[in-house]
Design a protein around this motif. Sequence first.
Motif, mmCIF file in Angstrom:
data_model
loop_
_atom_site.group_PDB
_atom_site.id
_atom_site.type_symbol
_atom_site.label_atom_id
_atom_site.label_comp_id
_atom_site.label_asym_id
_atom_site.label_seq_id
_atom_site.Cartn_x
_atom_site.Cartn_y
_atom_site.Cartn_z
ATOM 1 N N LYS A 11 -3.760 49.136 29.226
ATOM 2 C CA LYS A 11 -2.514 48.819 28.527
ATOM 3 C C LYS A 11 -1.396 49.599 29.192
ATOM 4 C CE LYS A 11 -2.027 50.349 24.309
ATOM 5 N NZ LYS A 11 -2.103 50.471 22.840
ATOM 6 N N ASP A 12 -0.390 48.878 29.723
ATOM 7 C CA ASP A 12 0.702 49.567 30.409
ATOM 8 C C ASP A 12 1.796 49.968 29.428
ATOM 9 O OD1 ASP A 12 2.230 47.299 29.883
ATOM 10 O OD2 ASP A 12 1.936 46.459 31.893
ATOM 11 N N SER A 13 2.876 50.548 29.964
ATOM 12 C CA SER A 13 3.956 51.063 29.121
ATOM 13 C C SER A 13 4.701 49.956 28.387
ATOM 14 C CB SER A 13 4.939 51.876 29.973
ATOM 15 O OG SER A 13 5.442 51.087 31.038
ATOM 16 N N TYR A 14 4.516 48.690 28.828
ATOM 17 C CA TYR A 14 5.148 47.551 28.162
ATOM 18 C C TYR A 14 4.221 46.885 27.155
ATOM 19 C CZ TYR A 14 8.608 47.991 31.895
ATOM 20 O OH TYR A 14 9.562 48.461 32.755
ATOM 21 N N GLU A 15 3.079 47.549 26.862
ATOM 22 C CA GLU A 15 2.099 47.055 25.903
ATOM 23 C C GLU A 15 1.360 45.801 26.385
ATOM 24 O OE1 GLU A 15 1.341 48.632 22.836
ATOM 25 O OE2 GLU A 15 2.501 50.187 23.825
ATOM 26 N N ASN A 16 1.415 45.520 27.679
ATOM 27 C CA ASN A 16 0.628 44.409 28.237
ATOM 28 C C ASN A 16 -0.825 44.851 28.365
ATOM 29 O OD1 ASN A 16 2.835 42.598 28.687
ATOM 30 N ND2 ASN A 16 3.437 43.863 30.405
ATOM 31 N N VAL A 17 -1.749 44.015 27.906
ATOM 32 C CA VAL A 17 -3.170 44.362 27.929
ATOM 33 C C VAL A 17 -3.945 43.321 28.734
ATOM 34 C CG1 VAL A 17 -5.241 44.732 26.531
ATOM 35 C CG2 VAL A 17 -3.010 45.509 25.698
ATOM 36 N N ASN A 18 -4.791 43.792 29.646
ATOM 37 C CA ASN A 18 -5.650 42.911 30.430
ATOM 38 C C ASN A 18 -6.911 43.663 30.829
ATOM 39 O OD1 ASN A 18 -4.482 40.159 31.002
ATOM 40 N ND2 ASN A 18 -2.720 41.409 31.559
ATOM 41 N N ILE A 19 -7.844 42.967 31.474
ATOM 42 C CA ILE A 19 -9.038 43.622 31.997
ATOM 43 C C ILE A 19 -8.720 44.133 33.397
ATOM 44 C CG2 ILE A 19 -11.437 43.321 32.717
ATOM 45 C CD1 ILE A 19 -11.766 41.243 30.548
ATOM 46 N N ALA A 20 -8.880 45.445 33.601
ATOM 47 C CA ALA A 20 -8.585 46.052 34.902
ATOM 48 C C ALA A 20 -9.777 45.956 35.834
ATOM 49 C CB ALA A 20 -8.184 47.515 34.722
ATOM 50 N N GLU A 21 -10.972 46.272 35.307
ATOM 51 C CA GLU A 21 -12.175 46.251 36.147
ATOM 52 C C GLU A 21 -13.367 45.743 35.346
ATOM 53 O OE1 GLU A 21 -10.952 49.909 39.171
ATOM 54 O OE2 GLU A 21 -12.667 50.146 37.839
ATOM 55 N N TYR A 22 -14.336 45.216 36.090
ATOM 56 C CA TYR A 22 -15.509 44.580 35.484
ATOM 57 C C TYR A 22 -16.721 44.972 36.317
ATOM 58 C CZ TYR A 22 -18.634 40.489 34.676
ATOM 59 O OH TYR A 22 -19.689 39.662 34.417
ATOM 60 N N TYR A 23 -17.754 45.545 35.658
ATOM 61 C CA TYR A 23 -18.955 46.010 36.355
ATOM 62 C C TYR A 23 -20.187 45.326 35.784
ATOM 63 C CZ TYR A 23 -16.001 49.940 37.871
ATOM 64 O OH TYR A 23 -15.003 50.716 38.415
ATOM 65 N N VAL A 24 -21.113 44.995 36.661
ATOM 66 C CA VAL A 24 -22.433 44.519 36.260
ATOM 67 C C VAL A 24 -23.447 45.436 36.921
ATOM 68 C CG1 VAL A 24 -24.083 42.623 36.296
ATOM 69 C CG2 VAL A 24 -21.649 42.129 36.056
ATOM 70 N N GLU A 25 -24.215 46.146 36.079
ATOM 71 C CA GLU A 25 -25.163 47.144 36.594
ATOM 72 C C GLU A 25 -24.448 48.137 37.517
ATOM 73 O OE1 GLU A 25 -28.954 47.103 35.949
ATOM 74 O OE2 GLU A 25 -27.785 46.298 34.273
ATOM 75 N N GLU A 26 -23.253 48.617 37.086
ATOM 76 C CA GLU A 26 -22.419 49.593 37.794
ATOM 77 C C GLU A 26 -21.872 49.091 39.128
ATOM 78 O OE1 GLU A 26 -24.208 53.412 38.096
ATOM 79 O OE2 GLU A 26 -24.335 53.695 35.920
#
Length: 402
Positions: A110-125
């Motif tokens: 979540k950035d300073s403008y309150e925008n929310v998204n997925i930054a990173e995605y891991y499968v089995e690290e």
Amino acid sequence: MRKYLKGILMILTVMLIGVLAGCSNSQKENEEESEKKIGLLETVEWQDDSKKIEEFKKCSISAYSNKPIGETVSSQFSVNKWQYGYSEKEEYLLCSYVKEEKEVILIFYKDSYENVNIAEYYVEEEKQSKEEITKVTEEIFGEKEFSSKRTGFFSNGKWAIEISKVDVANKKIEYYSYWWNFEKEQMEQSETDVKTLDILDVDTMGNSDYSIEWNGIDSFKMEKYDCELLFNNDTIGSREGRSEEFWNSGMGEFKRIEKPKNIPISEFESAQEPSSQENEESENQRIVLPQVPPAGTYWEADCSPLYARYYIEISNTQDNSFDFEIYQAQTFNQYEEASDYKLVFKKHTATFTDAYHAVYEGQQYTLHFECGTNTGYITISGFSEVIPDGSQLCNTEWLQVS
């Protein structure tokens, strides 16, 4: 001798360029590989701050504003843990769960403008690509109910259905039907009254006797049995003597197209042929001019402007169009009073496609406005990250209400 030296120099230049290019590509590959290996999972200091975690879980992905992170993920997976992180003016939420016997980790930011998204995605690290992030976001937060965007004119080349309204809350669709007159070789409207269908699931409409499956939002298929039942209550459908060719012509894939102009009403609407004067009067009664909304500010219809999260400014009203801008509140005080409205959708023009429906079609967004059924009110769909689809707004000044 000079020619010889010149040739040597050119060869050395080419070799040097090749070496530099190779170094550049190698450096780029190393940077990409390094970026792939080192991610937020390792660099952010994760905490078990329950208060921060619960606050973040109530947030929604920017493109899916009506779906809280915590509720949406927990409803689909068995979550192992939630953790909170903060780094460089951005907040992070880590969610770990098991899918198909593999550990999956999603890191939301979540950035300073309150925008929310997925930054990173891991499968089995193992850190996944941006394409995989987009895919998993749509899988988890994508629309799980019948799309409200399935309005418009759909035809198989002969028959057609014009869907005028999709009421997701009440699981109803309103539509008008059209059929092919083989004698006149033209499409005609079978009835002028609006009819209804039930929404059965995310991709199906019909009732207990038949069902029609959608392919996305732009087409659906109809079998002979479906169209017989669907149109059987129409004046023309209940007439005896309809040929096999007639019913077969209602089968196939119905695709979204631009509605043809001046489609006549079926002659079976009336038992006897009306006079030319009656015909003209009837035609004039069917003509409804675009119900252009009054210019002004349109607030959330279910709350006072003092607490409105957003509003729409309508201006430059014409015979069949109007300009609009959308503003969103950035600040709420302890009494939930809104302020600091920011322009989030620049001025564009919506044009009426029929008497009550105006559309703006852009490269990224298509906005639908329903107008005129109750003057001073508008209903909007297509910009759900700020205004939930189907929301009603009202011009309080024009209505003289506060």
